[in-house]
Design a protein around this motif. Structure first.
Motif, PDB file in Angstrom:
ATOM      1  N   PHE A 140      48.447  44.853  53.096  1.00  0.00           N
ATOM      2  CA  PHE A 140      49.349  44.100  51.822  1.00  0.00           C
ATOM      3  C   PHE A 140      49.357  45.455  50.771  1.00  0.00           C
ATOM      4  N   MET A 141      47.786  44.878  50.315  1.00  0.00           N
ATOM      5  CA  MET A 141      47.351  46.352  49.707  1.00  0.00           C
ATOM      6  C   MET A 141      48.014  47.435  49.418  1.00  0.00           C
ATOM      7  N   ALA A 142      47.442  47.839  50.867  1.00  0.00           N
ATOM      8  CA  ALA A 142      48.305  48.890  50.649  1.00  0.00           C
ATOM      9  C   ALA A 142      49.470  49.436  51.261  1.00  0.00           C
ATOM     10  N   PHE A 143      49.980  48.858  51.098  1.00  0.00           N
ATOM     11  CA  PHE A 143      51.542  48.840  51.537  1.00  0.00           C
ATOM     12  C   PHE A 143      52.339  48.688  50.548  1.00  0.00           C
ATOM     13  N   PHE A 144      51.888  47.790  49.498  1.00  0.00           N
ATOM     14  CA  PHE A 144      52.711  48.122  48.232  1.00  0.00           C
ATOM     15  C   PHE A 144      51.799  48.797  47.694  1.00  0.00           C
ATOM     16  N   ARG A 145      50.499  49.500  47.793  1.00  0.00           N
ATOM     17  CA  ARG A 145      50.560  50.363  46.687  1.00  0.00           C
ATOM     18  C   ARG A 145      49.886  49.775  45.388  1.00  0.00           C
ATOM     19  N   VAL A 146      49.001  49.162  45.309  1.00  0.00           N
ATOM     20  CA  VAL A 146      48.273  48.256  44.711  1.00  0.00           C
ATOM     21  C   VAL A 146      47.025  48.932  44.308  1.00  0.00           C
ATOM     22  N   PRO A 147      46.712  49.670  43.190  1.00  0.00           N
ATOM     23  CA  PRO A 147      45.685  50.203  42.992  1.00  0.00           C
ATOM     24  C   PRO A 147      44.349  49.317  42.818  1.00  0.00           C
ATOM     25  N   LEU A 148      43.078  49.940  43.513  1.00  0.00           N
ATOM     26  CA  LEU A 148      42.491  48.530  42.919  1.00  0.00           C
ATOM     27  C   LEU A 148      40.981  49.723  41.920  1.00  0.00           C
ATOM     28  N   SER A 149      40.847  48.106  41.341  1.00  0.00           N
ATOM     29  CA  SER A 149      39.823  49.189  39.818  1.00  0.00           C
ATOM     30  C   SER A 149      38.844  48.352  40.095  1.00  0.00           C
ATOM     31  N   SER A 150      37.924  48.677  39.011  1.00  0.00           N
ATOM     32  CA  SER A 150      36.220  48.327  38.753  1.00  0.00           C
ATOM     33  C   SER A 150      35.874  47.260  38.816  1.00  0.00           C
ATOM     34  N   ASN A 151      37.439  46.158  38.433  1.00  0.00           N
ATOM     35  CA  ASN A 151      37.284  44.636  38.022  1.00  0.00           C
ATOM     36  C   ASN A 151      37.318  43.996  39.585  1.00  0.00           C
ATOM     37  N   LEU A 152      37.108  44.779  40.520  1.00  0.00           N
ATOM     38  CA  LEU A 152      37.048  44.148  42.217  1.00  0.00           C
ATOM     39  C   LEU A 152      35.769  43.784  42.405  1.00  0.00           C
ATOM     40  N   ARG A 187      42.603  36.573  41.714  1.00  0.00           N
ATOM     41  CA  ARG A 187      43.972  37.048  41.508  1.00  0.00           C
ATOM     42  C   ARG A 187      44.173  38.070  40.316  1.00  0.00           C
ATOM     43  N   ASN A 188      43.784  37.797  39.535  1.00  0.00           N
ATOM     44  CA  ASN A 188      43.588  38.683  38.296  1.00  0.00           C
ATOM     45  C   ASN A 188      42.589  40.068  38.003  1.00  0.00           C
ATOM     46  N   THR A 189      41.592  40.296  39.160  1.00  0.00           N
ATOM     47  CA  THR A 189      40.470  40.587  39.187  1.00  0.00           C
ATOM     48  C   THR A 189      40.924  41.775  40.166  1.00  0.00           C
ATOM     49  N   VAL A 190      41.376  40.634  41.284  1.00  0.00           N
ATOM     50  CA  VAL A 190      41.885  42.026  43.029  1.00  0.00           C
ATOM     51  C   VAL A 190      43.358  42.377  43.105  1.00  0.00           C
ATOM     52  N   ILE A 191      44.155  41.803  42.609  1.00  0.00           N
ATOM     53  CA  ILE A 191      45.364  42.646  42.598  1.00  0.00           C
ATOM     54  C   ILE A 191      46.288  43.239  41.093  1.00  0.00           C
ATOM     55  N   TYR A 192      45.828  42.112  39.757  1.00  0.00           N
ATOM     56  CA  TYR A 192      46.474  43.138  38.253  1.00  0.00           C
ATOM     57  C   TYR A 192      45.143  43.712  37.460  1.00  0.00           C
ATOM     58  N   SER A 193      44.464  44.237  38.506  1.00  0.00           N
ATOM     59  CA  SER A 193      43.339  44.961  37.414  1.00  0.00           C
ATOM     60  C   SER A 193      42.395  44.079  36.418  1.00  0.00           C
ATOM     61  N   THR A 194      42.792  43.201  35.881  1.00  0.00           N
ATOM     62  CA  THR A 194      41.862  42.586  34.748  1.00  0.00           C
ATOM     63  C   THR A 194      41.154  41.925  35.428  1.00  0.00           C
ATOM     64  N   PRO A 195      39.893  41.522  33.843  1.00  0.00           N
ATOM     65  CA  PRO A 195      38.481  40.932  33.966  1.00  0.00           C
ATOM     66  C   PRO A 195      38.459  39.296  33.713  1.00  0.00           C
ATOM     67  N   ALA A 196      37.632  38.930  34.603  1.00  0.00           N
ATOM     68  CA  ALA A 196      37.565  38.527  34.577  1.00  0.00           C
ATOM     69  C   ALA A 196      37.565  37.413  33.219  1.00  0.00           C
ATOM     70  N   ARG A 197      37.711  36.006  33.137  1.00  0.00           N
ATOM     71  CA  ARG A 197      38.068  35.726  31.661  1.00  0.00           C
ATOM     72  C   ARG A 197      35.626  35.188  31.872  1.00  0.00           C
ATOM     73  N   PHE A 198      34.913  35.874  30.780  1.00  0.00           N
ATOM     74  CA  PHE A 198      33.770  35.028  30.658  1.00  0.00           C
ATOM     75  C   PHE A 198      33.763  33.176  31.203  1.00  0.00           C
ATOM     76  N   GLU A 199      35.038  32.595  30.367  1.00  0.00           N
ATOM     77  CA  GLU A 199      34.840  30.846  30.661  1.00  0.00           C
ATOM     78  C   GLU A 199      35.284  30.409  32.047  1.00  0.00           C
ATOM     79  N   ASP A 200      36.095  32.015  32.316  1.00  0.00           N
ATOM     80  CA  ASP A 200      36.397  30.804  33.601  1.00  0.00           C
ATOM     81  C   ASP A 200      35.454  31.292  34.886  1.00  0.00           C
TER      82      ASP A 200
END
Length: 260
Positions: A129-141, A217-230
């Motif tokens: 599905f990630m490939a189908f919707f062309r969601v880019p991967l980032s280093s946050n993975l 979700r944030n790290t894989v789908i939305y390419s944002t880093p995980a929060r330290f407190e989380d």
């Protein structure tokens, strides 16, 4: 020292743990016509129903909602499967418990690994599905392994507690089913955390699964880093559940053979 000694003992049984895990995994699909394909179809069927209800009827507006929903389902399925298999990991093997001695927690560990194998198969669908919707991967993975380790540790801790209690109190399995159903809707799987009032958000975030799913979700789908407190909360809570699980399991283990 006791913990290190126990880990060393478990390492000696690593082959048995793997055989139990893989054997349970194959057994689950042995008499199924579609076999391992059910690992792919099950999350897709759930996704189809949930997506129709929440995107069309309840008008949930979330970017990449299909992926948002599918990831939540896969992660929750792992917790659900590992704990449900773990519930019966001791009571389901009376002959082995009574006649052979080795660390009993290897049954619980193997049940969590079985659930992990099933989730890995499900993840194939997610990345298609990630490939189908062309969601880019980032280093946050790179945060994903840390999140997965926290999830596995949490599931193992809960499974240890449930497997031990279920030997003495068989009502535990029914109570846990109800709690898991309630937990599914109380965890932001179908909706974004922003959908809730601020006070409710704070309560929901006390659940480790909420932070695990949101961070994944944030790290894989939305390419944002995980929060330290989380990350800190996930790690601390999963270790806490693991310690509680081993304490409960160790206290109740001497009576397993008699109760079964």
């Amino acid at each position: 020292m006791m913990i290190l000694k126990h880990l060393s003992e478990l390492y000696k049984y690593r082959e048995l743990i793997w055989k139990l895990s893989w054997g349970e995994f194959k057994l689950r699909y042995k008499n199924s016509i579609l076999g391992y394909l059910w690992s792919l179809l099950e999350p897709l069927l759930m996704l189809t129903v949930m997506y129709f209800v929440f995107s069309n009827l309840m008008k949930v507006q979330v970017e990449y909602y299909q992926l948002f929903l599918l990831m939540g389902i896969i992660l929750w399925n792992f917790l659900s499967r590992s704990t449900n298999i773990g519930l019966f990991s001791i009571v389901g093997r009376p002959d082995m418990i009574k006649k052979i001695y080795f660390p009993r927690d290897i049954f619980v560990i193997s049940s969590c690994i079985t659930a992990l194998l099933m989730s890995i198969f499900e993840s194939v669908v997610f990345f298609i599905f990630m490939a189908f919707f062309r969601v880019p991967l980032s280093s946050n993975l790179l945060y994903a392994p840390l999140i997965l380790i926290s999830l596995f540790t949490l599931a193992l801790g809960v499974s240890l507690t449930l497997s031990a209690l279920n030997v003495y109190y068989r009502d535990v399995q029914f109570i846990w089913d109800v709690l898991m159903q309630a937990g599914f809707f109380a965890t932001p799987i179908l909706y974004s955390l922003d959908f809730l009032p601020e006070t409710m958000q704070k309560i929901v975030l006390l659940n480790p699964m909420s932070r695990i799913i949101i961070s994944a979700r944030n790290t894989v789908i939305y390419s944002t880093p995980a929060r330290f407190e989380d990350l800190l909360f996930m790690f601390a809570s999963s270790i806490l559940f693991l310690i509680i699980g081993y304490v409960v399991f160790s206290k109740l283990e001497p009576g397993f053979a008699e109760e079964i």
